[in-house]
Design a protein around this motif. Structure first.
Motif, PDB file in Angstrom:
ATOM      1  N   GLN A 107      -4.652  -7.351  -8.744  1.00  0.00           N
ATOM      2  CA  GLN A 107      -5.883  -7.218  -7.961  1.00  0.00           C
ATOM      3  C   GLN A 107      -6.296  -5.750  -7.865  1.00  0.00           C
ATOM      4  OE1 GLN A 107      -4.440  -9.153  -4.387  1.00  0.00           O
ATOM      5  NE2 GLN A 107      -5.505 -11.055  -4.902  1.00  0.00           N
ATOM      6  N   LEU A 108      -5.313  -4.871  -7.665  1.00  0.00           N
ATOM      7  CA  LEU A 108      -5.617  -3.433  -7.568  1.00  0.00           C
ATOM      8  C   LEU A 108      -6.129  -2.895  -8.905  1.00  0.00           C
ATOM      9  CD1 LEU A 108      -2.536  -2.288  -5.442  1.00  0.00           C
ATOM     10  CD2 LEU A 108      -4.890  -2.679  -4.655  1.00  0.00           C
ATOM     11  N   LEU A 109      -5.545  -3.392 -10.005  1.00  0.00           N
ATOM     12  CA  LEU A 109      -6.016  -2.980 -11.336  1.00  0.00           C
ATOM     13  C   LEU A 109      -7.482  -3.359 -11.530  1.00  0.00           C
ATOM     14  CD1 LEU A 109      -5.488  -1.837 -14.181  1.00  0.00           C
ATOM     15  CD2 LEU A 109      -4.747  -4.137 -14.846  1.00  0.00           C
ATOM     16  N   MET A 110      -7.860  -4.537 -11.061  1.00  0.00           N
ATOM     17  CA  MET A 110      -9.260  -4.958 -11.171  1.00  0.00           C
ATOM     18  C   MET A 110     -10.176  -4.021 -10.393  1.00  0.00           C
ATOM     19  SD  MET A 110      -8.823  -9.084 -10.976  1.00  0.00           S
ATOM     20  CE  MET A 110      -7.652  -9.893 -12.053  1.00  0.00           C
ATOM     21  N   ALA A 169      -9.019  -1.613  -1.772  1.00  0.00           N
ATOM     22  CA  ALA A 169      -7.617  -1.580  -2.188  1.00  0.00           C
ATOM     23  C   ALA A 169      -6.683  -1.412  -0.987  1.00  0.00           C
ATOM     24  CB  ALA A 169      -7.399  -0.443  -3.187  1.00  0.00           C
ATOM     25  N   LEU A 170      -7.038  -0.537  -0.067  1.00  0.00           N
ATOM     26  CA  LEU A 170      -6.202  -0.318   1.111  1.00  0.00           C
ATOM     27  C   LEU A 170      -6.179  -1.551   2.007  1.00  0.00           C
ATOM     28  CD1 LEU A 170      -7.088   3.398   1.917  1.00  0.00           C
ATOM     29  CD2 LEU A 170      -4.951   2.508   0.959  1.00  0.00           C
ATOM     30  N   THR A 171      -7.302  -2.265   2.078  1.00  0.00           N
ATOM     31  CA  THR A 171      -7.344  -3.510   2.842  1.00  0.00           C
ATOM     32  C   THR A 171      -6.414  -4.548   2.217  1.00  0.00           C
ATOM     33  OG1 THR A 171      -9.607  -3.088   3.561  1.00  0.00           O
ATOM     34  CG2 THR A 171      -8.857  -5.370   3.661  1.00  0.00           C
ATOM     35  N   LEU A 172      -6.461  -4.669   0.887  1.00  0.00           N
ATOM     36  CA  LEU A 172      -5.564  -5.600   0.186  1.00  0.00           C
ATOM     37  C   LEU A 172      -4.099  -5.223   0.407  1.00  0.00           C
ATOM     38  CD1 LEU A 172      -7.294  -6.102  -3.294  1.00  0.00           C
ATOM     39  CD2 LEU A 172      -6.854  -7.875  -1.588  1.00  0.00           C
ATOM     40  N   LEU A 173      -3.803  -3.931   0.309  1.00  0.00           N
ATOM     41  CA  LEU A 173      -2.426  -3.475   0.460  1.00  0.00           C
ATOM     42  C   LEU A 173      -1.896  -3.802   1.857  1.00  0.00           C
ATOM     43  CD1 LEU A 173      -0.243  -1.835  -1.135  1.00  0.00           C
ATOM     44  CD2 LEU A 173      -1.019   0.164   0.162  1.00  0.00           C
ATOM     45  N   SER A 174      -2.708  -3.543   2.851  1.00  0.00           N
ATOM     46  CA  SER A 174      -2.307  -3.818   4.231  1.00  0.00           C
ATOM     47  C   SER A 174      -2.105  -5.313   4.466  1.00  0.00           C
ATOM     48  CB  SER A 174      -3.367  -3.269   5.182  1.00  0.00           C
ATOM     49  OG  SER A 174      -3.061  -3.609   6.516  1.00  0.00           O
TER      50      SER A 174
END
Length: 199
Positions: A157-160, A185-190
């Motif tokens: 997901q981050l690569l996208m 990206a930071l929202t996904l990571l969290s």
């Protein structure tokens, strides 16, 4: 690349100089945007010298793409490492580095994806896949350190977001492309961290 009288020729240095100059020209003009004769003129070598070091223009393109991939992935890994131990800071640093790249006047998008779009052949697609795998390795490491339940899935997901931001910056508007992707990206990571993880 004439050699001054009395100097010796260093093949490794000559090859590196050709590679550096050709990388700039091919990134600016595209793989098909310049013929061998003009490329040699721009780089400052004869066709014989180019062929002696790289075999063919395709051989030069292969070397350029490999070197470009090494440089970009090492640069992003260094940006993440310089941000310290916190995975969120590391991920933010990757996108901040990308935004600085997008803001450069010479920015023309991702050289690897540009090459794959121009030459949809196995050799170039293999190099591009290898390049993206190296991005995934970096992003998976960040996701794992953040305690993501599925580091591999999160890294895709981050690569996208990384590649999507690069395409938007190259073909639509570079202003803030990586900054917007950074927030996502930071929202996904969290959200992907294991419940109860303590930073």
């Amino acid at each position: 690349m004439p050699v001054p009288r009395g100097s010796t020729i260093d093949p490794a240095r000559t090859r590196a100089a050709i590679l550096e100059a050709a990388t700039r020209v091919l990134y600016e003009r595209g793989l098909d945007g310049i013929g061998v004769a003009e490329l040699c003129t721009r780089v400052g070598v004869s066709k014989e010298t180019l062929y002696r070091h790289f075999g063919t223009k395709d051989g030069l393109v292969d070397a350029v793409l490999r070197a470009r991939s090494d440089r970009v992935t090492n640069w992003l890994a260094a940006a993440a490492a310089a941000a310290g131990d916190d995975p969120s800071d590391q991920l933010a640093a990757v996108f901040d580095a990308l935004q600085r790249w997008y803001d450069e006047p010479a920015f023309r998008g991702c050289a690897m994806l540009n090459a794959a779009a121009q030459h949809h052949v196995d050799a170039v697609r293999t190099l591009t896949a290898r390049h993206l795998d190296r991005y995934l390795e970096l992003l998976t490491g960040i996701a794992a350190r953040a305690g993501a339940v599925d580091p591999s899935g999160l890294s895709r997901q981050l690569l996208m977001l990384v590649e999507g931001a690069t395409v938007v910056a190259a073909h639509h508007d570079p202003a803030g492309a990586a900054t917007a992707a950074r927030q996502a990206a930071l929202t996904l990571l969290s959200a992907a961290a294991r419940p109860g993880r303590q930073d």
